[in-house]
Design a protein around this motif. Sequence first.
Motif, PDB file in Angstrom:
ATOM      1  N   GLY A 245       0.741  -1.358   0.033  1.00 42.07           N
ATOM      2  CA  GLY A 245       0.065   0.138  -0.024  1.00 42.07           C
ATOM      3  C   GLY A 245       0.899   1.069  -0.059  1.00 42.07           C
ATOM      4  N   GLN A 246       0.313   2.584   0.112  1.00 42.46           N
ATOM      5  CA  GLN A 246       0.821   3.468   0.066  1.00 42.46           C
ATOM      6  C   GLN A 246       1.807   3.863   1.569  1.00 42.46           C
ATOM      7  OE1 GLN A 246      -2.567   6.338  -0.428  1.00 42.46           O
ATOM      8  NE2 GLN A 246      -1.860   6.504  -2.668  1.00 42.46           N
ATOM      9  N   PHE A 247       1.088   3.162   2.605  1.00 40.17           N
ATOM     10  CA  PHE A 247       1.601   3.443   3.818  1.00 40.17           C
ATOM     11  C   PHE A 247       1.618   2.174   4.556  1.00 40.17           C
ATOM     12  CE2 PHE A 247      -0.765   7.470   3.035  1.00 40.17           C
ATOM     13  CZ  PHE A 247       0.279   8.388   3.000  1.00 40.17           C
ATOM     14  N   ALA A 248       2.911   1.599   5.008  1.00 39.55           N
ATOM     15  CA  ALA A 248       3.034   0.255   5.598  1.00 39.55           C
ATOM     16  C   ALA A 248       3.557   0.597   7.244  1.00 39.55           C
ATOM     17  CB  ALA A 248       3.882  -0.506   4.653  1.00 39.55           C
ATOM     18  N   SER A 249       3.031  -0.309   7.986  1.00 38.91           N
ATOM     19  CA  SER A 249       3.824  -0.490   9.380  1.00 38.91           C
ATOM     20  C   SER A 249       3.712  -1.907   9.363  1.00 38.91           C
ATOM     21  CB  SER A 249       3.204   0.328  10.156  1.00 38.91           C
ATOM     22  OG  SER A 249       1.752  -0.033  10.582  1.00 38.91           O
ATOM     23  N   ALA A 250       4.855  -2.316  10.294  1.00 39.77           N
ATOM     24  CA  ALA A 250       4.954  -3.726  10.675  1.00 39.77           C
ATOM     25  C   ALA A 250       4.995  -4.192  12.120  1.00 39.77           C
ATOM     26  CB  ALA A 250       6.015  -4.380   9.974  1.00 39.77           C
TER      27      ALA A 250
END
Length: 288
Positions: A245-250
Amino acid sequence: MTTPQQPPPENAYVVGDKYGSDQTEQSIRTTITDRDLATAKEAQIAWKGQWEDNSDRLAFAINGQQAQSQRLALLQDIDGYASGFMGQSWTVSPSTTVQIPFNRQLGPQKKAEVAADGRLILKAGGLWRIDAHLTFSGYTLNQTIMPISTPPYFIVIQTWDPISAKFWLEVMNAQGQHLTVRACDALPNVALYGANTSEIVNNPASVAYNHTFVLENMPSPDDSTAPDHWAYVRLTMRYEPIATGQFASAYCKLTGGTRSSALIAARWSRDIENIRYEPNVPNGGNLG
């Protein structure tokens, strides 16, 4: 004894024509004892010989046991082991290489040690095997902003994807230089992409792999210079988000405890032949 008209039996006492008047106590004792003494002596010699044979056989057996005992001592000298597990559970930041702390000792240890910082210390040369077991869970949260024609003029589409994790079993010398490394790539739950839910993608996954290597001979632990020759084993990891996606966090969690984590060292041999560390090899062509 009289035997009219017949010869006397063998070894029988015959009175004779003097009716024993020429016999003394000593001569009678000699006559009586000499008759059986030779046979008794023969029996004693045979009995002694049998015991000598038994003694020889027993000595052979004892010598064989001594040789076996020495072999067992050699096996005991080969021993080396230590087992650690994670005393806590941890969260790990993405795109960061971390050492996983196996800081709790399980069982006895010999010629190896579970260090307080979560590494294993190997204190003898020879052929060693390290087994690692780790349970982790994690996911990538992807967000994409989609414009719309009515207020609030956008919507956020969220999807959940796995994380791409990599593990390294690293063996290092006392100076911090790598001796040998074994890597393991883990990309769990790939088949569940279509579910797009965090509960499924974040399902725990276990990684279990091992590394076998040879270390040079080391001084006795009583030697003051011995720590300068010890080897240190650690398990490190790093994971990356799978950004779609445009923004990713993990997010990633490591589960501790004896059920879900282990780092075990076992010494298989004290021999040091074929110390070969070849992390990179040339292309051998097509096997087909």
